[in-house]
Design a protein around this motif. Structure first.
Motif, PDB file in Angstrom:
ATOM      1  N   UNK A   1       8.032   1.412 -12.646  1.00 10.53           N
ATOM      2  CA  UNK A   1       8.117   2.100 -11.352  1.00 10.53           C
ATOM      3  C   UNK A   1       8.153   1.086 -10.206  1.00 10.53           C
ATOM      4  N   UNK A   2       8.625   1.511  -9.056  1.00  3.04           N
ATOM      5  CA  UNK A   2       8.803   0.595  -7.928  1.00  3.04           C
ATOM      6  C   UNK A   2       7.522  -0.167  -7.580  1.00  3.04           C
ATOM      7  N   UNK A   3       6.364   0.521  -7.644  1.00  2.03           N
ATOM      8  CA  UNK A   3       5.120  -0.144  -7.235  1.00  2.03           C
ATOM      9  C   UNK A   3       4.725  -1.274  -8.190  1.00  2.03           C
ATOM     10  N   UNK A   4       5.313  -1.309  -9.381  1.00  7.31           N
ATOM     11  CA  UNK A   4       5.007  -2.373 -10.346  1.00  7.31           C
ATOM     12  C   UNK A   4       6.077  -3.448 -10.414  1.00  7.31           C
ATOM     13  N   UNK A   5       7.059  -3.400  -9.497  1.00 10.32           N
ATOM     14  CA  UNK A   5       8.198  -4.323  -9.556  1.00 10.32           C
ATOM     15  C   UNK A   5       8.277  -5.185  -8.299  1.00 10.32           C
ATOM     16  N   UNK A   6       8.200  -6.493  -8.466  1.00  8.31           N
ATOM     17  CA  UNK A   6       8.419  -7.431  -7.359  1.00  8.31           C
ATOM     18  C   UNK A   6       9.863  -7.931  -7.426  1.00  8.31           C
ATOM     19  N   UNK A   7      10.627  -7.708  -6.383  1.00 10.96           N
ATOM     20  CA  UNK A   7      12.022  -8.160  -6.354  1.00 10.96           C
ATOM     21  C   UNK A   7      12.038  -9.608  -5.868  1.00 10.96           C
ATOM     22  N   UNK A   8      12.533 -10.526  -6.721  1.00  7.19           N
ATOM     23  CA  UNK A   8      12.452 -11.953  -6.400  1.00  7.19           C
ATOM     24  C   UNK A   8      13.808 -12.600  -6.157  1.00  7.19           C
ATOM     25  N   UNK A   9      14.917 -11.879  -6.427  1.00  8.31           N
ATOM     26  CA  UNK A   9      16.207 -12.514  -6.194  1.00  8.31           C
ATOM     27  C   UNK A   9      17.362 -11.725  -6.764  1.00  8.31           C
TER      28      UNK A   9
ATOM     29  N   UNK B   1       1.316  -7.432  -6.000  1.00 11.02           N
ATOM     30  CA  UNK B   1       2.508  -6.709  -5.543  1.00 11.02           C
ATOM     31  C   UNK B   1       3.103  -7.375  -4.298  1.00 11.02           C
ATOM     32  N   UNK B   2       4.425  -7.560  -4.317  1.00 12.08           N
ATOM     33  CA  UNK B   2       5.094  -8.274  -3.233  1.00 12.08           C
ATOM     34  C   UNK B   2       6.577  -7.903  -3.247  1.00 12.08           C
ATOM     35  N   UNK B   3       7.101  -7.511  -2.121  1.00 11.04           N
ATOM     36  CA  UNK B   3       8.510  -7.124  -1.987  1.00 11.04           C
ATOM     37  C   UNK B   3       8.890  -6.060  -3.020  1.00 11.04           C
ATOM     38  N   UNK B   4       8.052  -5.029  -3.117  1.00  9.76           N
ATOM     39  CA  UNK B   4       8.376  -3.911  -4.013  1.00  9.76           C
ATOM     40  C   UNK B   4       9.502  -3.078  -3.399  1.00  9.76           C
ATOM     41  N   UNK B   5      10.348  -2.459  -4.222  1.00  7.51           N
ATOM     42  CA  UNK B   5      11.548  -1.769  -3.710  1.00  7.51           C
ATOM     43  C   UNK B   5      11.228  -0.534  -2.873  1.00  7.51           C
TER      44      UNK B   5
ATOM     45  N   UNK C   1      13.503   2.911  -1.656  1.00  9.03           N
ATOM     46  CA  UNK C   1      14.777   3.634  -1.728  1.00  9.03           C
ATOM     47  C   UNK C   1      15.468   3.463  -3.058  1.00  9.03           C
ATOM     48  N   UNK C   2      16.034   2.288  -3.312  1.00  5.68           N
ATOM     49  CA  UNK C   2      16.711   2.038  -4.579  1.00  5.68           C
ATOM     50  C   UNK C   2      16.772   0.537  -4.835  1.00  5.68           C
ATOM     51  N   UNK C   3      17.029   0.193  -6.103  1.00  2.00           N
ATOM     52  CA  UNK C   3      17.166  -1.210  -6.500  1.00  2.00           C
ATOM     53  C   UNK C   3      18.646  -1.508  -6.695  1.00  2.00           C
ATOM     54  N   UNK C   4      19.215  -2.437  -5.907  1.00  5.34           N
ATOM     55  CA  UNK C   4      20.647  -2.737  -6.036  1.00  5.34           C
ATOM     56  C   UNK C   4      20.987  -3.374  -7.379  1.00  5.34           C
ATOM     57  N   UNK C   5      22.236  -3.258  -7.761  1.00  6.17           N
ATOM     58  CA  UNK C   5      22.757  -3.928  -8.950  1.00  6.17           C
ATOM     59  C   UNK C   5      22.508  -5.436  -8.843  1.00  6.17           C
ATOM     60  N   UNK C   6      22.216  -6.073  -9.974  1.00  2.00           N
ATOM     61  CA  UNK C   6      22.002  -7.528 -10.091  1.00  2.00           C
ATOM     62  C   UNK C   6      20.649  -7.991  -9.566  1.00  2.00           C
TER      63      UNK C   6
ATOM     64  N   UNK D   1      13.528   3.218 -10.992  1.00  8.76           N
ATOM     65  CA  UNK D   1      12.820   2.135 -11.673  1.00  8.76           C
ATOM     66  C   UNK D   1      13.364   0.763 -11.248  1.00  8.76           C
ATOM     67  N   UNK D   2      12.473  -0.230 -11.358  1.00  8.00           N
ATOM     68  CA  UNK D   2      12.838  -1.589 -10.976  1.00  8.00           C
ATOM     69  C   UNK D   2      13.586  -2.330 -12.071  1.00  8.00           C
ATOM     70  N   UNK D   3      13.861  -3.629 -11.858  1.00 12.68           N
ATOM     71  CA  UNK D   3      14.640  -4.423 -12.821  1.00 12.68           C
ATOM     72  C   UNK D   3      13.991  -4.565 -14.192  1.00 12.68           C
ATOM     73  N   UNK D   4      12.661  -4.403 -14.290  1.00 11.68           N
ATOM     74  CA  UNK D   4      11.996  -4.488 -15.599  1.00 11.68           C
ATOM     75  C   UNK D   4      11.676  -3.102 -16.151  1.00 11.68           C
ATOM     76  N   UNK D   5      12.308  -2.061 -15.585  1.00 10.79           N
ATOM     77  CA  UNK D   5      12.131  -0.665 -16.006  1.00 10.79           C
ATOM     78  C   UNK D   5      10.751  -0.124 -15.671  1.00 10.79           C
TER      79      UNK D   5
END
Length: 508
Positions: free
Chosen positions: A476-484, A434-438, A440-445, A470-474
């Motif tokens: 939960x936030x704890x399972x989503x690493x935001x990379x770009x 886990x790294x850079x998990x969201x 509050x919210x996940x922005x568009x794009x 939910x994160x970019x891969x649908x």
């Protein structure tokens, strides 16, 4: 006036001048080697400078009992007696040894003493231009007395009429208290000071006269690793300096050879696979290192640099990589390198997505390259967050091709609602922490990768709208690493399941 030496050139300048005055464009973060004049204890080395009418080269002769012929001695004819694509011989001169009378194998850069007709009174100093097997009338062990450690290009230029004009043992300076590295460009210049601003590396297999593509893949790794023009000395020991700033990369062993002072290798096994090593001293051959080049200038800087320092580096040849360029730019660049380019289109704004041959040495040897292009509207731009998710971004680059090239590929999986999913071929053994998990919210794009806390680890996704759950891969936030960020979402609409998209990294 002050007289000093900069990268081997003797220069004079006004009193009171400093380093910045003579190096106005030097990056202040990069170290310079400064060798001050003073009481320096001279020490004879095992290196000899051999000067010819085509230039000079440096030979390492490990056995102190070996006596090289003296060009001023009447018994030695210093002219080039014969040469072919494999070797060049100077002489004759009288010597004393027992010829083996059978072929031996020689590597490029080997120096040996052989004889004509097995008559040692007609002995020759022979330099090996290419790896070969031959009977040179040499003693046991092939008569090898040493190796060329710098200036190998000189032996390729030798031709009829050339001769040796001088042979001298090199002297080393031994007073390190007068030798330092510095990034302080305000340092005043001193009379007799020697300054080394960069190191220069010549890739094995490359010279302006001849190109050998046997280790073309390894050489491309060297050129890619140092294409920024910076060598990062992340670890230094008494025998080597190491640059591993690119992280783990898969490199295969292409050339196992002795690692002598100034040799450049890439590690092929272990956690540091892909790291670049430059040697300060001789060490044994290793099955985990492939030899890829030789320092031809600036070895003093390598001897002095310490952990955490960086220095400027120039590699020969320059890497030839057209991927990510607009076709018109690729054509101009190829022409500037003397390479003929054949493209699958004449539209100047199309983007190069592949080239053949793929390696620099192969392109330079063939003097031609073919490219495949794609409409700019079909290439999707992304920006990656190196600062926020360095480990996950590195994994993403490694398995999409962006680690080494400007264009990468990402297999499309499927889409639903406002989510687009992609499935790069990431092995299950890769641990995506886990790294850079969201928060509050996940922005568009937002571009994300599922981490190892969820079953779909390695899946990549992007959302077309903001989401607070939910994160970019649908996941939960704890399972989503935001990379770009993915910039061209409208280009996704034409995708069908099983398609592959081409992505280009941009800095914004």
């Amino acid at each position: 006036m002050i007289r000093f030496t900069l990268d081997g050139r003797v220069i004079q300048t006004d009193d009171g001048a400093c380093l910045k005055d003579i190096l106005p464009d030097h990056n202040p973060a990069l170290s310079l080697a400064i060798i001050r004049p003073g009481i320096v204890s001279e020490e004879a080395t095992r290196h000899f400078r051999i000067t010819t009418t085509k230039g000079e080269f440096v030979a390492e002769i490990p056995d102190g009992r070996v006596v090289l012929p003296n060009p001023d001695d009447a018994s030695f004819n210093p002219a080039l007696h014969w040469s072919d694509r494999y070797a060049a011989a100077f002489g004759p001169f009288p010597s004393d040894f027992n010829p083996l009378r059978r072929p031996s194998r020689y590597a490029r850069g080997d120096i040996l003493i052989g004889c004509g007709g097995y008559d040692t009174q007609r002995s020759y100093l022979i330099v090996s231009r290419k790896e070969h097997q031959a009977d040179h009338g040499a003693a046991e062990g092939g008569g090898i007395i040493g190796h060329i450690v710098a200036g190998r290009g000189t032996i390729d230029r030798l031709d009829t009429g050339d001769q040796i004009t001088g042979i001298e043992r090199m002297i080393s300076w031994a007073d390190s208290t007068h030798s330092i590295t510095t990034t302080d460009l305000s340092l005043p210049l001193e009379e007799g000071m020697e300054i080394i601003s960069h190191i220069r590396i010549q890739a094995d297999g490359y010279s302006k006269e001849d190109i050998n593509t046997a280790i073309a893949d390894s050489v491309d790794h060297l050129l890619f690793s140092l294409q920024s023009g910076i060598f990062h000395a992340e670890r230094t020991t008494s025998t080597y300096c190491m640059d591993a700033h690119l992280g783990h990369m898969d490199i295969r062993l292409e050339q196992k050879a002795p690692r002598r002072e100034g040799a450049v290798t890439a590690r092929t096994k272990g956690k540091l696979s892909g790291a670049i090593y430059i040697y300060r001293d001789d060490v044994a051959t290793s099955p985990h290192h492939t030899v890829i080049g030789q320092v031809t200038h600036g070895i003093e800087l390598i001897r002095l640099i310490s952990d955490g320092e960086s220095c400027a580096v120039v590699c020969e040849p320059e890497r030839f990589d057209l991927l990510g360029m607009h076709l018109e730019d690729a054509l101009a660049y190829a022409e500037s390198r003397g390479i003929s380019l054949k493209a699958d289109s004449e539209s100047p704004k199309r983007i190069v997505i592949s080239q053949e041959p793929g390696t620099t040495l192969d392109v330079l040897k063939e003097k031609q390259v073919s490219v495949t292009t794609m409409d700019q509207d079909d290439v999707i731009d992304i920006t990656l967050f190196d600062d926020k998710a360095p480990r996950t971004v590195d994994i993403f680059r490694r398995f999409t091709g962006l680690k080494r090239y400007s264009i990468g590929m990402l297999p499309f999986f499927f889409s639903f609602d406002d989510v687009w999913l992609f499935e790069p071929d990431i092995p299950e053994k890769i641990n995506i922490i886990p790294e850079n998990t969201p928060l509050g919210s996940v922005p568009k794009s937002s571009l994300g990768m599922t981490n190892a806390s969820r079953r779909g680890g390695g899946l990549v996704g992007v959302r077309e709208s903001e989401n607070a759950e939910f994160g970019p891969t649908a996941e939960p936030f704890e399972g989503s690493n935001i990379i770009g960020i993915m910039h061209d979402l409208e280009k996704l609409q034409k995708l069908k399941e099983g398609d592959t998209i081409y992505i280009r990294e941009v800095k914004r």
